[in-house]
Design an enzyme around this catalytic site. Structure first.
Site, short mmCIF file in Angstrom:
data_model
loop_
_atom_site.label_atom_id
_atom_site.label_comp_id
_atom_site.label_asym_id
_atom_site.label_seq_id
_atom_site.Cartn_x
_atom_site.Cartn_y
_atom_site.Cartn_z
N GLU A 1 7.69 1.68 15.45
CA GLU A 1 8.64 2.51 14.48
C GLU A 1 8.55 3.83 14.85
O GLU A 1 7.62 4.29 15.61
CB GLU A 1 8.05 2.09 13.12
N GLU B 1 4.24 -4.15 12.28
CA GLU B 1 3.24 -3.06 12.21
C GLU B 1 2.01 -3.77 11.40
O GLU B 1 2.28 -4.01 10.34
CB GLU B 1 3.84 -1.88 11.50
N CYS C 1 -3.40 1.36 6.49
CA CYS C 1 -3.72 0.92 7.89
C CYS C 1 -4.58 1.64 8.91
O CYS C 1 -5.24 1.40 9.66
CB CYS C 1 -2.21 0.25 8.44
N ASN D 1 0.94 -1.11 -0.12
CA ASN D 1 -0.08 0.08 0.01
C ASN D 1 0.77 1.26 -0.05
O ASN D 1 0.42 2.26 -0.62
CB ASN D 1 -0.89 0.08 1.13
P1 NAD Z 1 0.76 -9.25 3.72
O1 NAD Z 1 0.66 -9.64 5.03
O2 NAD Z 1 -0.21 -10.09 2.91
O3 NAD Z 1 2.08 -9.16 2.90
C1 NAD Z 1 2.95 -8.08 3.47
C2 NAD Z 1 4.39 -8.66 3.10
O4 NAD Z 1 4.64 -9.80 3.75
C3 NAD Z 1 4.62 -8.82 1.79
O5 NAD Z 1 5.97 -8.36 1.20
C4 NAD Z 1 4.56 -10.21 1.42
O6 NAD Z 1 5.25 -10.89 0.46
C5 NAD Z 1 5.03 -10.84 2.90
N1 NAD Z 1 4.69 -12.10 3.08
C6 NAD Z 1 3.57 -12.87 2.88
N2 NAD Z 1 3.45 -13.98 3.50
C7 NAD Z 1 4.46 -14.04 4.34
C8 NAD Z 1 5.11 -15.08 5.38
N3 NAD Z 1 4.49 -16.02 5.45
N4 NAD Z 1 6.10 -14.71 5.98
C9 NAD Z 1 7.05 -13.65 5.57
N5 NAD Z 1 6.32 -12.70 4.88
C10 NAD Z 1 5.38 -12.95 4.13
O7 NAD Z 1 0.13 -7.79 3.76
P2 NAD Z 1 -0.33 -7.03 2.54
O8 NAD Z 1 -1.74 -7.36 1.82
O9 NAD Z 1 0.80 -6.56 1.80
O10 NAD Z 1 -0.75 -5.54 3.39
C11 NAD Z 1 -1.93 -5.22 3.96
C12 NAD Z 1 -2.02 -5.38 5.18
O11 NAD Z 1 -0.89 -4.38 5.84
C13 NAD Z 1 -3.16 -4.83 5.97
O12 NAD Z 1 -3.69 -5.67 6.77
C14 NAD Z 1 -2.72 -3.22 6.43
O13 NAD Z 1 -3.42 -2.96 7.72
C15 NAD Z 1 -1.36 -3.63 6.77
N6 NAD Z 1 -0.69 -2.53 7.07
C16 NAD Z 1 0.05 -2.02 8.19
C17 NAD Z 1 0.61 -0.92 8.56
C18 NAD Z 1 1.00 -0.54 9.68
O14 NAD Z 1 1.84 0.22 9.92
N7 NAD Z 1 0.36 -1.00 10.85
C19 NAD Z 1 0.87 -0.35 7.30
C20 NAD Z 1 0.60 -0.64 6.35
C21 NAD Z 1 -0.03 -1.89 5.96
#
Ligand code: NAD
Length: 475
Positions: free
Chosen positions: A451, A242, A276, A146
């Site tokens: 962070e 996060e 998020c 995102n």
């Molecule tokens: P995701 O968890 O699917 O993927 C995030 C990252 O993790 C990607 O690089 C992905 O390739 C990797 N990944 C996937 N499976 C993994 C595993 N088993 N082990 C290690 N890495 C793995 O998340 P997304 O769909 O890319 O992002 C959306 C989510 O992120 C939403 O829930 C959003 O709220 C959250 N988000 C949180 C923050 C925050 O600062 N709190 C900021 C942005 C997004």
């Protein structure tokens, strides 16, 4: 010919024989190919980070700051090209992509001033007792789709400023701008301190499980965060998570609907709701509910959903097909249950691009899936409340605890409510503002650690205490 990107290891841009396609979510066309790295490339990146750590851990504050300022400068100087590329792969409108790119350069510059001073616990005739912070070592950084650039920068900069080295993995959906930045900084930071490799989701667990990585800093979904915590437990890696949020905005009866309608709209629809810290549940006092909900819906009708590279677009597509289908499913569920829509509600996926109409719901029940789950799309449920105690209880009834907001003509009352909310951040009369110097992190299942600021920097270090006994000289 689709452009092919290389990954960064030990100061060199490297090609692989296997490639991953990257799509533009507005057109569904392939706009780039990136290396499909696996265990072998990860081992090379970790070895490079480990070798660089031997000297970087002893670097001075000035050397660390110079590296971070070089990164900030490279992003800023190339910002015009970078923001267009970001829109191409991520979908967000140009103005928001510009905000992310130049914001990331600003964040890098601001956080390059952070340092953790030694603390003298005791210094008298008997003992000199000093607490210092030492870098944990090699960091694995895992980033979502995102805000691919800001999330990468908010991991790389504190890693370098603390004396760690890093291996960073962007999301497979949005790796292009990050690899372009890798190319720009390859000869500007000491070789091996920053390594950036791309691959499928399956590369993530290899990073979490790698025996020579000391810490994971992850931004993404709560579901993946739990897997990371589990994976990191094998050798007790340090972790910062996060994760997701289901932020509540509370609008008190003294808020002026004409003043807050547009801000509330953008607090939910910025980046097509894929934030998020977007407002995902909006509670409006019953006295102003009708007037404010009508004002938000009227404003929504003036905002154009479309290709982020076209002038006039306010909200772009959903970033990827999986998330697009998930958002459509939540809207379908709301329709099946007979909830009322003020705008949107169409779920025809037949056109090109992952576009979802701006969807505003009129007072759905608290247990509706579209309220209780994190939508992460252009969806805004408006709900009526009648008393403060009731709305605080409803806002806190979530497994998440990332952020929230209170909108009121009386800021003191806003603070009083903020202190009762179970979240890491609360805004009064604004949204999404984060300071580079204040800790940002989630309560409950929204995260682990923080962070930003000194608190965030500390997470890349171990405490070490050195005690000199003064009246016990042995030689
Ligand atoms: P995701 O968890 O699917 O993927 C995030 C990252 O993790 C990607 O690089 C992905 O390739 C990797 N990944 C996937 N499976 C993994 C595993 N088993 N082990 C290690 N890495 C793995 O998340 P997304 O769909 O890319 O992002 C959306 C989510 O992120 C939403 O829930 C959003 O709220 C959250 N988000 C949180 C923050 C925050 O600062 N709190 C900021 C942005 C997004």
């Amino acid at each position: 010919m689709v452009p092919q990107y290389k990954h960064l290891v030990n100061g060199e841009m490297i090609e692989t024989s296997e490639w991953l396609d990257v799509l533009n979510p507005a057109t569904e066309e392939v706009v780039g190919q990136v290396p499909a790295c696996g265990a072998a490339e990860l081992d090379q990146a970790v070895a490079s980070a480990r070798a660089a750590f031997k000297t970087w851990k002893n670097s001075t504050f000035e050397e660390r700051q110079a590296a971070c300022l070089a990164i900030a400068g490279a992003i800023k100087e190339n910002g015009q090209d970078l923001y267009r590329l970001l829109t191409t792969e991520q979908g967000k409108p140009h103005a928001q992509a510009k905000g992310e790119i130049f914001g990331a350069a600003g964040l890098a510059k601001a956080q390059s001033t952070l340092q953790l001073d030694d603390e003298i616990i005791q210094d008298d005739d008997t003992r000199h007792h000093r607490h210092r912070r030492v870098p944990v070592g090699v960091v694995g950084g895992i980033v979502p789709w995102n805000f691919p650039v800001s999330m990468a920068i908010q991991k790389i900069i504190p890693a370098l400023m603390s004396g760690c080295t890093i291996v960073l993995k962007p999301s497979p959906f949005t790796p292009l701008t990050t690899l372009k930045i890798a190319e720009l900084i390859a000869d500007k930071v000491p070789a091996g301190t920053v390594n950036i490799i791309t691959g499928e989701d399956s590369l993530g667990p290899l990073i979490t499980g790698h025996a020579d990585i000391d810490k994971i800093t992850f931004t993404g979904s709560t579901a993946t965060g739990k897997k990371i915590m589990e994976g990191a437990s094998a050798d007790l890696k340090r972790i910062t998570l996060e994760l997701g949020g289901n932020d509540a905005s509370i609008v008190l009866p003294d808020a002026d609907p004409a003043k807050v309608a547009q801000q509330l709209f953008w607090s939910s629809f910025m980046n097509a709701g894929q934030v998020c810290i977007a407002a995902k549940r909006v509670y409006i006092h019953e006295d102003i509910y009708d007037e404010l909900s009508a004002a938000i819906a009227d404003y929504a009708k003036t905002v154009v959903v479309g290709d982020g590279s076209e002038q006039g677009t306010g909200v772009g597509p959903i970033q990827n097909k999986k998330q697009y289908e998930r958002v459509l499913e939540l809207i379908e569920d709301a329709k099946d249950n007979g909830y009322k829509f003020l705008t949107g509600g169409d779920t025809d996926p037949s056109g090109t691009g992952y576009f979802v109409p701006l969807t505003i719901l009129d007072n759905p029940p608290e247990d509706a899936r579209i309220v209780a789950e994190e939508q992460f799309g252009p969806v805004m449920p408006l709900m009526k409340f009648s008393s403060e105690d009731e709305v605080i209880e409803r806002a806190n009834a979530s497994e998440y605890g990332l952020a929230g907001a209170v909108w009121t003509g009386d800021p003191e009352k806003g603070v009083e409510i903020a202190e009762k909310l179970e979240t890491g951040t609360v805004w009064i009369n604004e949204f999404m503002h984060l300071s580079p110097f204040a800790p940002f992190g989630g309560h409950k299942q929204s995260g682990f650690g923080a962070e930003y600021g000194k608190e965030g920097l500390k997470e890349f270090t171990y405490p070490q205490v050195i005690t000199v006994k003064k009246d016990n000289v042995v030689a």
